[in-house]
Scaffold this motif. Structure first.
Motif, PDB file in Angstrom:
ATOM      1  N   THR A  12       0.827  -1.211   0.000  1.00 15.04           N
ATOM      2  CA  THR A  12       0.000   0.000   0.000  1.00 15.04           C
ATOM      3  C   THR A  12       0.857   1.255   0.000  1.00 15.04           C
ATOM      4  OG1 THR A  12      -1.756  -1.161   1.190  1.00 15.04           O
ATOM      5  CG2 THR A  12      -1.814   1.232   1.286  1.00 15.04           C
ATOM      6  N   ASP A  13       0.478   2.193  -0.863  1.00 15.74           N
ATOM      7  CA  ASP A  13       1.127   3.506  -0.903  1.00 15.74           C
ATOM      8  C   ASP A  13       0.612   4.321   0.281  1.00 15.74           C
ATOM      9  OD1 ASP A  13       1.571   6.290  -1.472  1.00 15.74           O
ATOM     10  OD2 ASP A  13       2.010   5.707  -3.548  1.00 15.74           O
ATOM     11  N   LEU A  14       1.514   4.754   1.146  1.00 14.51           N
ATOM     12  CA  LEU A  14       1.077   5.407   2.378  1.00 14.51           C
ATOM     13  C   LEU A  14       0.587   6.837   2.151  1.00 14.51           C
ATOM     14  CD1 LEU A  14       3.733   4.119   4.960  1.00 14.51           C
ATOM     15  CD2 LEU A  14       1.415   3.260   4.553  1.00 14.51           C
ATOM     16  N   ASP A  15       0.946   7.437   1.019  1.00 15.95           N
ATOM     17  CA  ASP A  15       0.451   8.793   0.724  1.00 15.95           C
ATOM     18  C   ASP A  15      -0.959   8.756   0.159  1.00 15.95           C
ATOM     19  OD1 ASP A  15       2.795  10.029   1.530  1.00 15.95           O
ATOM     20  OD2 ASP A  15       3.724   9.768  -0.446  1.00 15.95           O
ATOM     21  N   THR A  16      -1.153   7.862  -0.817  1.00 14.19           N
ATOM     22  CA  THR A  16      -2.426   7.870  -1.538  1.00 14.19           C
ATOM     23  C   THR A  16      -3.388   6.806  -1.032  1.00 14.19           C
ATOM     24  OG1 THR A  16      -1.652   6.274  -3.167  1.00 14.19           O
ATOM     25  CG2 THR A  16      -1.197   8.595  -3.629  1.00 14.19           C
ATOM     26  N   GLY A  17      -2.897   5.839  -0.265  1.00  7.91           N
ATOM     27  CA  GLY A  17      -3.732   4.737   0.182  1.00  7.91           C
ATOM     28  C   GLY A  17      -3.998   3.704  -0.905  1.00  7.91           C
ATOM     29  N   ARG A  18      -3.326   3.852  -2.042  1.00 15.35           N
ATOM     30  CA  ARG A  18      -3.595   2.929  -3.152  1.00 15.35           C
ATOM     31  C   ARG A  18      -2.616   1.753  -3.165  1.00 15.35           C
ATOM     32  NH1 ARG A  18      -7.366   3.886  -6.077  1.00 15.35           N
ATOM     33  NH2 ARG A  18      -8.420   5.886  -6.022  1.00 15.35           N
ATOM     34  N   VAL A  19      -3.072   0.660  -3.789  1.00 18.86           N
ATOM     35  CA  VAL A  19      -2.226  -0.514  -3.975  1.00 18.86           C
ATOM     36  C   VAL A  19      -1.801  -0.569  -5.424  1.00 18.86           C
ATOM     37  CG1 VAL A  19      -2.166  -3.039  -3.953  1.00 18.86           C
ATOM     38  CG2 VAL A  19      -3.372  -1.801  -2.145  1.00 18.86           C
ATOM     39  N   ARG A  20      -0.488  -0.540  -5.668  1.00 17.62           N
ATOM     40  CA  ARG A  20      -0.031  -0.616  -7.055  1.00 17.62           C
ATOM     41  C   ARG A  20       0.827  -1.823  -7.315  1.00 17.62           C
ATOM     42  NH1 ARG A  20       2.010   5.101  -7.316  1.00 17.62           N
ATOM     43  NH2 ARG A  20       2.921   4.558  -9.323  1.00 17.62           N
ATOM     44  N   SER A  21       1.217  -2.508  -6.230  1.00 18.53           N
ATOM     45  CA  SER A  21       1.986  -3.724  -6.460  1.00 18.53           C
ATOM     46  C   SER A  21       1.686  -4.773  -5.396  1.00 18.53           C
ATOM     47  CB  SER A  21       3.484  -3.414  -6.509  1.00 18.53           C
ATOM     48  OG  SER A  21       3.904  -2.994  -5.236  1.00 18.53           O
ATOM     49  N   VAL A  22       2.085  -5.992  -5.699  1.00 21.07           N
ATOM     50  CA  VAL A  22       1.880  -7.121  -4.790  1.00 21.07           C
ATOM     51  C   VAL A  22       3.157  -7.960  -4.768  1.00 21.07           C
ATOM     52  CG1 VAL A  22      -0.618  -7.244  -5.172  1.00 21.07           C
ATOM     53  CG2 VAL A  22       0.904  -8.568  -6.644  1.00 21.07           C
ATOM     54  N   GLU A  23       3.379  -8.650  -3.653  1.00 18.96           N
ATOM     55  CA  GLU A  23       4.498  -9.594  -3.583  1.00 18.96           C
ATOM     56  C   GLU A  23       3.952 -11.007  -3.708  1.00 18.96           C
ATOM     57  OE1 GLU A  23       6.888  -9.491  -0.007  1.00 18.96           O
ATOM     58  OE2 GLU A  23       8.230 -11.072  -0.754  1.00 18.96           O
TER      59      GLU A  23
END
Ligand code: C2E
Ligand code: CA
Ligand code: CA
Ligand code: CA
Length: 278
Positions: free
Chosen positions: A47-58
């Motif tokens: 999770t991107d802590l600025d935008t709250g969005r998820v752009r990648s996964v492990e």
């Protein structure tokens, strides 16, 4: 069973023999698992802590062992790392995760357009086949290289010039490289300026700590990473208080049970939606 009166050396031999036999059994089982589709990948959102969005996964491997449920990687990865089996597993993980990414793209919705990070073992990184393995996995799935990140532990990079060159070559293709478990190995602050990586993953042990000096250390690492143009991911975030502390030290992204556990591909769109905070 150990007979009374046996010498220590023989007991030790027995233990060693038992350990080797156990290792051979795991190898044998894993070879069978690779050939018979018993391995699965689960995916954990970052999770991107600025935008709250998820752009990648492990992508994280699990073994669906008949009659034994889901076996975690800790039970078989260390054994696989003892032989070239770990490279077979690496190839499988690259191909499987990229194929699943393509299916998620096609399905649209919150699971589409993600990047995926795949764990690559030191042995595979030391193998001359790695670059070709990555290329052919990308080609087979028709995936753009900039959708893929390779996670490697820091030790390998500082030890091996050929591995270092291999990472440079992969990066020139457009694949990103992450240092996994940063802080638990040997990369010094000074080397951060030179290592051929794009992302630094701060080990869970640092995220866990409330010791003010550790918090200060994380702040320094985040600052150094930023000035060298690296992205930072904090690993193993379990609590809201940790999210706030990471935001306070300027950390970009985080993953952990607080946001989502690793989930199978079919549950990933829901997990991505669930841990997106806007
Ligand atoms: P890792 O690469 O450091 O992966 C992160 C581990 O932390 C994963 O364990 C993940 O499930 C766990 N985790 C995530 N969030 C939290 C949290 O909030 N709290 C706690 N306590 N743990 C969290 P997992 O899936 O058991 O994997 C363990 C290790 O096995 C990985 O550590 C990685 O080194 C290795 N591994 C997993 N999949 C692969 C693979 O496909 N290839 C290779 N070579 N290694 C793999
Ligand atoms: Ca990892
Ligand atoms: Ca890690
Ligand atoms: Ca680890």
């Amino acid at each position: 069973a150990k007979n009374a009166g046996r010498g220590r050396v023989e007991v030790y031999d027995d233990d060693l023999r038992a350990a080797l036999a156990a290792q051979a059994a795991v190898e044998e089982g894993l070879r069978h698992a690779l050939a018979h589709d018993e391995l699965v990948l689960h995916y954990q959102p970052v999770t991107d802590l600025d935008t709250g969005r998820v752009r990648s996964v492990e992508a994280l491997v699990r073994w669906e062992k008949p009659g034994q449920g889901l076996v975690p990687p800790g039970a078989f990865i260390p054994v696989a790392e003892g032989s070239d089996l770990i490279c077979d597993l690496g190839r499988w993980a690259l191909r499987t995760s990229l194929a699943q990414l393509a299916r998620l793209d096609a399905a649209g919705g919150p699971g589409a357009g993600l990047r995926v990070a795949v764990n690559i073992s030191g042995r595979h990184l030391r193998s001359p086949r790695l670059v070709q393995d990555v290329r052919s996995a990308l080609e087979a799935a028709g995936t753009a290289p900039d959708r893929l990140t390779l996670e490697v532990t820091e030790t390998v990079m500082v030890e091996d010039d050929a591995a270092w060159a291999r990472l440079e070559e992969l990066r020139s293709l457009g694949v990103a490289v992450a240092i996994d478990d940063f802080g638990t190995g040997y990369t010094s602050f000074g080397q951060l300026a030179r290592v051929p990586v794009d992302v630094l993953k701060i080990d869970r042990s640092f995220v866990d700590s409330e010791d003010p000096r550790t918090v200060e250390l994380v702040r320094l690492v985040v600052g150094a990473a930023r000035s060298f143009g690296l992205k930072v991911v904090a690993e193993g975030v379990e609590q809201a208080s940790q999210v706030r502390a990471l935001q306070a030290v300027g950390c970009d992204t985080a993953q952990g049970y607080y946001f989502s556990r690793p989930v199978p591909a079919d549950r990933l769109p829901g997990a991505v939606e669930g841990c997106t905070r806007t």
